[in-house]
Design an enzyme around this catalytic site. Structure first.
Site, PDB file in Angstrom:
ATOM      1  N   TYR A   1      18.442  16.056  49.015  1.00  0.00           N
ATOM      2  CA  TYR A   1      18.883  15.384  49.055  1.00  0.00           C
ATOM      3  C   TYR A   1      20.223  15.351  50.386  1.00  0.00           C
ATOM      4  O   TYR A   1      20.756  16.621  51.067  1.00  0.00           O
ATOM      5  CB  TYR A   1      20.776  15.239  48.477  1.00  0.00           C
ATOM      6  CG  TYR A   1      20.605  14.676  46.702  1.00  0.00           C
ATOM      7  CD1 TYR A   1      19.282  14.182  46.826  1.00  0.00           C
ATOM      8  CD2 TYR A   1      21.085  14.757  46.083  1.00  0.00           C
ATOM      9  CE1 TYR A   1      18.774  13.760  45.868  1.00  0.00           C
ATOM     10  CE2 TYR A   1      20.752  14.115  44.646  1.00  0.00           C
ATOM     11  CZ  TYR A   1      19.690  14.042  44.459  1.00  0.00           C
ATOM     12  OH  TYR A   1      19.202  13.580  43.548  1.00  0.00           O
TER      13      TYR A   1
ATOM     14  N   HIS B   1      14.111  20.281  40.027  1.00  0.00           N
ATOM     15  CA  HIS B   1      13.771  18.712  40.382  1.00  0.00           C
ATOM     16  C   HIS B   1      12.694  17.796  39.413  1.00  0.00           C
ATOM     17  O   HIS B   1      12.506  16.890  39.172  1.00  0.00           O
ATOM     18  CB  HIS B   1      14.316  18.300  41.855  1.00  0.00           C
ATOM     19  CG  HIS B   1      14.721  17.211  42.232  1.00  0.00           C
ATOM     20  ND1 HIS B   1      15.152  17.072  43.534  1.00  0.00           N
ATOM     21  CD2 HIS B   1      15.013  16.012  41.584  1.00  0.00           C
ATOM     22  CE1 HIS B   1      15.674  15.973  43.115  1.00  0.00           C
ATOM     23  NE2 HIS B   1      15.812  15.289  42.434  1.00  0.00           N
TER      24      HIS B   1
ATOM     25  N   SER C   1      20.601   6.953  37.985  1.00  0.00           N
ATOM     26  CA  SER C   1      20.247   5.790  38.700  1.00  0.00           C
ATOM     27  C   SER C   1      20.711   4.494  37.264  1.00  0.00           C
ATOM     28  O   SER C   1      19.941   3.596  37.031  1.00  0.00           O
ATOM     29  CB  SER C   1      18.916   5.576  39.027  1.00  0.00           C
ATOM     30  OG  SER C   1      18.713   5.897  40.067  1.00  0.00           O
ATOM     31  N   PRO C   2      21.970   5.178  37.222  1.00  0.00           N
ATOM     32  CA  PRO C   2      22.564   3.807  35.447  1.00  0.00           C
ATOM     33  C   PRO C   2      22.823   2.670  35.794  1.00  0.00           C
ATOM     34  O   PRO C   2      22.816   1.564  34.941  1.00  0.00           O
ATOM     35  CB  PRO C   2      23.669   4.769  35.208  1.00  0.00           C
ATOM     36  CG  PRO C   2      23.653   5.528  36.321  1.00  0.00           C
ATOM     37  CD  PRO C   2      22.342   5.989  37.448  1.00  0.00           C
ATOM     38  N   LEU C   3      22.760   2.303  37.397  1.00  0.00           N
ATOM     39  CA  LEU C   3      23.074   1.118  38.261  1.00  0.00           C
ATOM     40  C   LEU C   3      21.566   0.831  38.282  1.00  0.00           C
ATOM     41  O   LEU C   3      21.767  -0.566  38.939  1.00  0.00           O
ATOM     42  CB  LEU C   3      24.239   1.240  38.607  1.00  0.00           C
ATOM     43  CG  LEU C   3      25.934   1.644  38.801  1.00  0.00           C
ATOM     44  CD1 LEU C   3      26.675   2.078  39.681  1.00  0.00           C
ATOM     45  CD2 LEU C   3      26.010   0.692  36.792  1.00  0.00           C
ATOM     46  N   GLY C   4      20.611   0.989  38.081  1.00  0.00           N
ATOM     47  CA  GLY C   4      18.905   1.017  38.413  1.00  0.00           C
ATOM     48  C   GLY C   4      19.151   1.077  40.119  1.00  0.00           C
ATOM     49  O   GLY C   4      18.756  -0.598  40.309  1.00  0.00           O
ATOM     50  N   ARG C   5      19.686   1.789  40.785  1.00  0.00           N
ATOM     51  CA  ARG C   5      19.817   2.543  42.273  1.00  0.00           C
ATOM     52  C   ARG C   5      20.589   0.419  42.972  1.00  0.00           C
ATOM     53  O   ARG C   5      20.888   0.024  43.677  1.00  0.00           O
ATOM     54  CB  ARG C   5      18.630   2.133  42.936  1.00  0.00           C
ATOM     55  CG  ARG C   5      18.090   3.182  42.441  1.00  0.00           C
ATOM     56  CD  ARG C   5      16.453   3.705  43.081  1.00  0.00           C
ATOM     57  NE  ARG C   5      15.682   4.142  42.199  1.00  0.00           N
ATOM     58  CZ  ARG C   5      16.185   5.432  42.725  1.00  0.00           C
ATOM     59  NH1 ARG C   5      16.920   5.674  43.371  1.00  0.00           N
ATOM     60  NH2 ARG C   5      15.321   6.725  42.658  1.00  0.00           N
TER      61      ARG C   5
HETATM   62  N1  LIG Z   1      17.072  13.706  39.283  1.00  0.00           N
HETATM   63  C1  LIG Z   1      15.854  12.581  39.957  1.00  0.00           C
HETATM   64  O1  LIG Z   1      14.817  12.083  40.761  1.00  0.00           O
HETATM   65  C2  LIG Z   1      17.273  11.556  40.577  1.00  0.00           C
HETATM   66  C3  LIG Z   1      16.617  10.409  41.714  1.00  0.00           C
HETATM   67  C4  LIG Z   1      17.337  10.092  42.174  1.00  0.00           C
HETATM   68  C5  LIG Z   1      19.063   9.502  42.042  1.00  0.00           C
HETATM   69  N2  LIG Z   1      19.459  11.731  40.987  1.00  0.00           N
HETATM   70  C6  LIG Z   1      21.264  11.526  41.191  1.00  0.00           C
HETATM   71  O2  LIG Z   1      21.221  10.376  39.926  1.00  0.00           O
HETATM   72  C7  LIG Z   1      23.006   9.998  40.910  1.00  0.00           C
HETATM   73  C8  LIG Z   1      22.822   8.083  40.538  1.00  0.00           C
HETATM   74  O3  LIG Z   1      21.757   7.354  40.850  1.00  0.00           O
HETATM   75  P1  LIG Z   1      21.245   6.360  42.015  1.00  0.00           P
HETATM   76  O4  LIG Z   1      22.193   6.678  43.065  1.00  0.00           O
HETATM   77  O5  LIG Z   1      20.043   6.275  42.726  1.00  0.00           O
HETATM   78  O6  LIG Z   1      22.078   5.328  41.735  1.00  0.00           O
HETATM   79  P2  LIG Z   1      22.962   4.727  40.957  1.00  0.00           P
HETATM   80  O7  LIG Z   1      24.145   5.264  40.762  1.00  0.00           O
HETATM   81  O8  LIG Z   1      22.278   3.484  39.795  1.00  0.00           O
HETATM   82  O9  LIG Z   1      23.379   3.048  42.080  1.00  0.00           O
HETATM   83  C9  LIG Z   1      23.715   2.981  43.176  1.00  0.00           C
HETATM   84  C10 LIG Z   1      23.617   2.443  43.973  1.00  0.00           C
HETATM   85  O10 LIG Z   1      24.614   1.003  43.395  1.00  0.00           O
HETATM   86  C11 LIG Z   1      25.582   0.841  43.810  1.00  0.00           C
HETATM   87  N3  LIG Z   1      27.272   0.860  43.360  1.00  0.00           N
HETATM   88  C12 LIG Z   1      27.744   2.205  42.253  1.00  0.00           C
HETATM   89  N4  LIG Z   1      28.636   1.429  42.076  1.00  0.00           N
HETATM   90  C13 LIG Z   1      29.088   0.555  42.364  1.00  0.00           C
HETATM   91  C14 LIG Z   1      29.695  -1.088  41.443  1.00  0.00           C
HETATM   92  N5  LIG Z   1      30.857  -0.079  41.104  1.00  0.00           N
HETATM   93  N6  LIG Z   1      29.666  -1.951  42.725  1.00  0.00           N
HETATM   94  C15 LIG Z   1      28.243  -1.904  43.601  1.00  0.00           C
HETATM   95  N7  LIG Z   1      27.776  -1.491  43.128  1.00  0.00           N
HETATM   96  C16 LIG Z   1      28.198  -0.097  42.759  1.00  0.00           C
HETATM   97  C17 LIG Z   1      26.086   2.129  45.262  1.00  0.00           C
HETATM   98  O11 LIG Z   1      26.001   1.383  46.055  1.00  0.00           O
HETATM   99  P3  LIG Z   1      27.858   2.178  47.521  1.00  0.00           P
HETATM  100  O12 LIG Z   1      27.388   2.607  47.684  1.00  0.00           O
HETATM  101  O13 LIG Z   1      27.548   1.092  48.358  1.00  0.00           O
HETATM  102  O14 LIG Z   1      28.844   1.433  46.099  1.00  0.00           O
HETATM  103  C18 LIG Z   1      24.412   2.395  45.158  1.00  0.00           C
HETATM  104  O15 LIG Z   1      23.554   1.997  46.070  1.00  0.00           O
HETATM  105  C19 LIG Z   1      22.111   9.826  42.357  1.00  0.00           C
HETATM  106  O16 LIG Z   1      23.560   9.752  43.142  1.00  0.00           O
HETATM  107  C20 LIG Z   1      21.707  11.564  42.427  1.00  0.00           C
HETATM  108  O17 LIG Z   1      22.826  12.332  41.806  1.00  0.00           O
HETATM  109  C21 LIG Z   1      18.729  11.592  40.776  1.00  0.00           C
END
Ligand SMILES: NC(=O)c1ccc[n+]([C@@H]2O[C@H](COP(=O)([O-])OP(=O)(O)OC[C@H]3O[C@@H](n4cnc5c(N)ncnc54)[C@H](OP(=O)(O)O)[C@@H]3O)[C@@H](O)[C@H]2O)c1
Length: 329
Positions: free
Chosen positions: A56, A125, A204-208
């Site tokens: 990252y 990973h 990605s619990p918020l579906g990104r």
């Molecule tokens: N193992 C793997 O291959 C893998 C792959 C992907 C991710 N991950 C890990 O999982 C973590 C979480 O996943 P993710 O970041 O992909 O997706 P996520 O948590 O589903 O969603 C993140 C997105 O949602 C927005 N967001 C978050 N909270 C919000 C809220 N309350 N209201 C409105 N928008 C909101 C963020 O934008 P803002 O920043 O603008 O708030 C960002 O664009 C990553 O940070 C990483 O550590 C691991």
């Protein structure tokens, strides 16, 4: 914040963790001092489980998380990082290296960037199918022996490989994508983790951001945003997915919560061994997401959500073809 066991380590972590990835890459630009305050807001809200990876921001994210851990007190946070995705600086294209020599070199490099003497949870990973899992996990187990790593994890692993890995050394956590928009793990890997007392870390619990109700169709995103390339965020698929996610709004209003909180609360209420790790760059959203711990969903609420978001409900693949390399190996 309630706590959940971290595998069979005897350690517990906050039932909602924090994903740091978007602070260094993938979802548009960010501000480093704001990132630091956001991590602090998450900690103040009871979050103590922080997720990063060497890839990252090409190491920048580990530097951020390490600085944060050293600043607030190492004992207050559980630091998880990952190895195995190898990219040239500035490039998305990757190769997967899980050879024993690479595992050891990658761990030393991560410890250096983190500025810590150990990693609490160290994941592969992605997996390279040409390297036997026994060799990879054997090398990871050596890191535990050496005191550099406390516990082992695998990300996006297949059930068969997880069983083989677990026979070499206890696997503490599996990390894969899981949300109302991506329920595939419910078929096999989630039940297997339950059987083996492995924590399932839902990424990605918020579906990104799809499940937050924001407009995340590709054209609404920053030009540097990685989601512009993901099938779910493009064209008709994006339109269908934004419409699907809008179904959360009514339930959220009824429960006095936000759509993001309902998406996180659904994970917590549905699976006792799941720890979601939502990510955000904003302190206010970090507090909002942590607040999902207080949202109570009834059996009726869960049945309604399961009906509105059945397995396979999202339109389009979650990754491009290249993005699936090393997944489900
Ligand atoms: N193992 C793997 O291959 C893998 C792959 C992907 C991710 N991950 C890990 O999982 C973590 C979480 O996943 P993710 O970041 O992909 O997706 P996520 O948590 O589903 O969603 C993140 C997105 O949602 C927005 N967001 C978050 N909270 C919000 C809220 N309350 N209201 C409105 N928008 C909101 C963020 O934008 P803002 O920043 O603008 O708030 C960002 O664009 C990553 O940070 C990483 O550590 C691991």
């Amino acid at each position: 914040m309630k706590q959940r066991p971290l595998g069979r380590t005897g350690r517990v972590v906050s039932e909602i963790g924090f994903g740091c990835m978007g602070m260094s890459e993938f979802y548009g630009p960010s501000d480093q001092s704001e990132n630091f305050s956001t991590l602090g807001a998450a900690l103040d809200a009871g979050v103590n489980f922080f997720d990063t990876a060497d890839t990252y921001g090409h190491g920048a994210n580990e530097e951020l998380v390490g600085r944060f851990a050293r600043t607030v007190g190492r004992h207050r946070v559980c630091v998880a990082t990952k190895f195995g995705i190898v990219r040239e600086p500035g490039k998305i294209e990757r190769r997967i290296d899980t050879s024993p020599a690479y595992v050891k070199a990658a761990c030393n490099a991560s410890l250096k960037r983190l500025g810590l003497d150990h990693i609490d949870l160290y994941y592969a990973h992605r997996l390279n199918p040409d390297v036997p899992i026994e060799d990879t996990v054997g090398a990871m187990a050596d890191l535990v022996q050496a005191g550099k790593v406390r516990a082992l994890g695998l990300s996006e692993v297949s059930p068969a490989t997880l069983r083989r890995a677990h026979a070499v050394h206890p696997i503490t956590a599996v990390q894969s994508e899981l949300s109302l928009a991506e329920r595939t793990p419910e078929d096999e890997i989630l039940p297997l983790c339950w059987e083996l007392s492995i924590t399932f870390v839902a990424y990605s619990p918020l579906g990104r951001a799809l499940l937050t109700g924001r407009d995340v169709a590709a054209e609404a995103l920053d030009v540097t945003d990685y989601r512009r390339f993901l099938p779910r965020f493009i064209g008709n698929a994006a339109t269908a997915n934004v419409r699907l996610a809008a179904k959360l709004k009514a339930i959220a209003e009824e429960k006095g919560a936000t759509p993001a909180q309902i998406a996180i609360a659904w994970l917590l209420a549905s699976f006792p061994h799941v720890v979601p790790i939502p990510g955000t760059r904003k302190a206010v959203r970090a507090r909002e997401n942590a607040g999902a711990s207080d949202v109570r969903l009834t059996r009726d609420d869960l049945e309604r959500l399961d009906g509105l978001f059945p397995i396979g409900a999202a339109t389009g693949d979650r990754y491009t073809e290249a993005g699936f390399i090393g997944v489900n190996v």
